[in-house]
Write a protein that holds these residues in place. Structure first.
Motif, short mmCIF file in Angstrom:
data_model
loop_
_atom_site.label_atom_id
_atom_site.label_comp_id
_atom_site.label_asym_id
_atom_site.label_seq_id
_atom_site.Cartn_x
_atom_site.Cartn_y
_atom_site.Cartn_z
N ALA A 11 0.86 -1.18 0.00
CA ALA A 11 0.00 0.00 0.00
C ALA A 11 0.89 1.23 0.00
O ALA A 11 1.86 1.29 0.76
CB ALA A 11 -0.91 0.01 1.23
N THR A 12 0.58 2.19 -0.85
CA THR A 12 1.38 3.41 -0.96
C THR A 12 0.46 4.62 -0.78
O THR A 12 -0.41 4.87 -1.62
CB THR A 12 2.09 3.49 -2.32
N ASP A 13 0.62 5.34 0.33
CA ASP A 13 -0.15 6.54 0.64
C ASP A 13 -1.65 6.29 0.44
O ASP A 13 -2.34 7.05 -0.25
CB ASP A 13 0.32 7.71 -0.23
N VAL A 14 -2.15 5.24 1.07
CA VAL A 14 -3.55 4.84 0.89
C VAL A 14 -4.45 5.55 1.90
O VAL A 14 -4.21 5.52 3.10
CB VAL A 14 -3.70 3.31 1.02
N TRP A 15 -5.48 6.18 1.36
CA TRP A 15 -6.54 6.80 2.16
C TRP A 15 -7.84 6.08 1.85
O TRP A 15 -8.10 5.70 0.69
CB TRP A 15 -6.70 8.27 1.80
N LYS A 16 -8.65 5.90 2.87
CA LYS A 16 -10.00 5.36 2.67
C LYS A 16 -10.97 6.21 3.48
O LYS A 16 -10.87 6.30 4.71
CB LYS A 16 -10.09 3.90 3.12
N VAL A 17 -11.90 6.86 2.76
CA VAL A 17 -12.87 7.77 3.37
C VAL A 17 -14.27 7.26 3.08
O VAL A 17 -14.60 6.95 1.92
CB VAL A 17 -12.69 9.20 2.82
N TYR A 18 -15.07 7.17 4.13
CA TYR A 18 -16.47 6.78 3.99
C TYR A 18 -17.34 8.00 4.28
O TYR A 18 -17.07 8.77 5.21
CB TYR A 18 -16.84 5.67 4.96
N GLY A 19 -18.40 8.18 3.47
CA GLY A 19 -19.34 9.26 3.73
C GLY A 19 -18.78 10.61 3.34
O GLY A 19 -17.71 10.74 2.74
N ALA A 20 -19.54 11.66 3.71
CA ALA A 20 -19.14 13.02 3.37
C ALA A 20 -19.71 13.96 4.43
O ALA A 20 -20.61 13.62 5.19
CB ALA A 20 -19.67 13.40 1.98
N GLY A 21 -19.13 15.16 4.46
CA GLY A 21 -19.61 16.17 5.39
C GLY A 21 -19.44 15.76 6.83
O GLY A 21 -18.42 15.18 7.22
N GLU A 22 -20.46 16.02 7.64
CA GLU A 22 -20.39 15.69 9.06
C GLU A 22 -20.37 14.19 9.30
O GLU A 22 -19.94 13.73 10.36
CB GLU A 22 -21.57 16.33 9.81
N ALA A 23 -20.86 13.43 8.32
CA ALA A 23 -20.89 11.97 8.45
C ALA A 23 -19.62 11.30 7.95
O ALA A 23 -19.50 10.08 7.96
CB ALA A 23 -22.10 11.40 7.70
N GLN A 24 -18.65 12.10 7.51
CA GLN A 24 -17.42 11.54 6.93
C GLN A 24 -16.59 10.82 7.99
O GLN A 24 -16.40 11.33 9.10
CB GLN A 24 -16.60 12.64 6.29
N VAL A 25 -16.10 9.63 7.62
CA VAL A 25 -15.20 8.86 8.48
C VAL A 25 -13.95 8.54 7.66
O VAL A 25 -14.04 7.96 6.57
CB VAL A 25 -15.86 7.55 8.96
N VAL A 26 -12.78 8.91 8.17
CA VAL A 26 -11.52 8.60 7.51
C VAL A 26 -10.95 7.36 8.18
O VAL A 26 -10.45 7.41 9.30
CB VAL A 26 -10.52 9.77 7.60
N ALA A 27 -11.04 6.23 7.49
CA ALA A 27 -10.63 4.95 8.07
C ALA A 27 -9.13 4.71 7.91
O ALA A 27 -8.52 4.07 8.78
CB ALA A 27 -11.41 3.81 7.42
N LEU A 28 -8.54 5.19 6.82
CA LEU A 28 -7.10 5.05 6.60
C LEU A 28 -6.54 6.42 6.22
O LEU A 28 -7.06 7.09 5.33
CB LEU A 28 -6.81 4.04 5.48
N HIS A 29 -5.44 6.82 6.90
CA HIS A 29 -4.83 8.13 6.71
C HIS A 29 -3.46 7.96 6.05
O HIS A 29 -2.45 7.83 6.74
CB HIS A 29 -4.64 8.83 8.05
N GLY A 30 -3.38 7.92 4.76
CA GLY A 30 -2.09 7.90 4.09
C GLY A 30 -1.20 6.73 4.49
O GLY A 30 -0.01 6.91 4.76
N VAL A 31 -1.75 5.54 4.52
CA VAL A 31 -1.02 4.35 4.97
C VAL A 31 -0.08 3.85 3.88
O VAL A 31 -0.49 3.66 2.73
CB VAL A 31 -1.99 3.22 5.37
N SER A 32 1.17 3.65 4.24
CA SER A 32 2.15 3.02 3.36
C SER A 32 2.77 1.84 4.10
O SER A 32 3.29 2.01 5.21
CB SER A 32 3.24 4.00 2.95
N VAL A 33 2.70 0.66 3.52
CA VAL A 33 3.25 -0.53 4.15
C VAL A 33 3.58 -1.56 3.08
O VAL A 33 2.87 -1.65 2.07
CB VAL A 33 2.26 -1.12 5.19
N GLU A 34 4.65 -2.29 3.27
CA GLU A 34 5.04 -3.37 2.38
C GLU A 34 5.00 -4.69 3.15
O GLU A 34 5.52 -4.77 4.26
CB GLU A 34 6.43 -3.12 1.79
#
Length: 261
Positions: A17-40
């Motif tokens: 994974a290289t700088d992986v972000w995963k965002v669910y929803g939008a606005g006030e309901a937005q949840v950021v599950a992954l914040h720029g994850v990099s791992v081999e």
């Protein structure tokens, strides 16, 4: 903030994974599950992914395995970039390059153990390698249960069928999501020992998502997540050391005193 890839080894990479972000929803309901994850994740190694509830460990596994899309960043299985593949390409990738073992065994109740094991090859129109099939069946100890249907097997036996099904196609990497969660301690120990042996004896690559420090102690390496970030890793872990690290992550999370990686 993007984390630095955890690459403490020169071993070939099975998944990345290289700088992986995963965002669910939008606005006030937005949840950021992954914040720029990099791992081999190294080929021919047993890696456990751990973290508190809501840390993003299952989300990371789903993104790495092509079961979920990423919001930003890139994912590779071997030399294949998963991000951007068509639905047909993702289907081929999951069929040919990735094996799965889940907490729920996901066996078809009308098929025998043997038919469940061979199902991925049948769907792909491929014939099994008889020698390899016999090796896998012998390793998981299912030789006298192949004609039984799932309801005739114990939970541990059903999970061994699932393990054999994941191995029989010789995938690039096997993702195991809490595979001992529905098993008693003895059956769970057998499954973990089998996964460890498949790495040691057959060169398989295993990525295990678990909340259990004992399960993680079977791995060669543990990657720790907290609040969607990779925050630490441990080589040659013991259950005690893993538990201590998890307690530390919980303290940081609940007090809010930890710096963002």
């Amino acid at each position: 903030m993007t984390t630095t890839p955890t690459t403490a080894s020169t071993a070939p990479v099975a998944a990345r994974a290289t700088d992986v972000w995963k965002v669910y929803g939008a606005g006030e309901a937005q949840v950021v599950a992954l914040h720029g994850v990099s791992v081999e994740l190294e080929r021919g190694r047993f890696t456990a992914v751990m973290g508190p509830s809501g840390s993003g460990k299952s989300t990371l596994m789903h993104c790495l395995a092509g079961l979920d899309s990423v919001s930003r960043g890139r994912v590779h299985i071997g030399d294949t970039e998963v991000t951007g593949l068509s639905d047909a390409g993702l289907t081929r990738l999951r069929r040919d390059s990735v094996g799965f073992i889940f907490q729920q065994f996901n066996l078809l109740p009308t098929l025998t153990a043997e038919e469940n094991i061979l199902l991925p090859l049948a769907i792909a129109g491929r014939k099994p390698d008889k020698q390899w099939y016999d090796t896998v069946v012998g390793t998981v100890g299912l030789g006298d249960r192949l004609r039984h249907r799932p309801h005739q097997l114990s939970g541990g036996q059903q999970q061994r069928v699932a393990c054999a099904r994941a191995l029989v196609a010789r995938p690039e990497v096997i993702f195991a999501d809490e595979p001992t969660g529905n098993l008693d301690s003895r059956a769970g120990t057998e499954i973990l020992g089998f996964l460890r042996d498949s790495v040691r004896d057959f060169g398989q690559t295993i990525v295990l998502v678990t909340h259990d420090p004992n399960a993680a102690s079977y791995a060669d390496r543990v990657v720790f997540l907290a609040d969607g970030h990779v925050v630490d890793e441990m080589r040659q872990p013991s259950s005690e050391a893993v538990l201590d690290r998890l307690k530390g992550l919980d303290v940081v999370r609940h007090t809010g005193t930890g710096a963002t990686p």
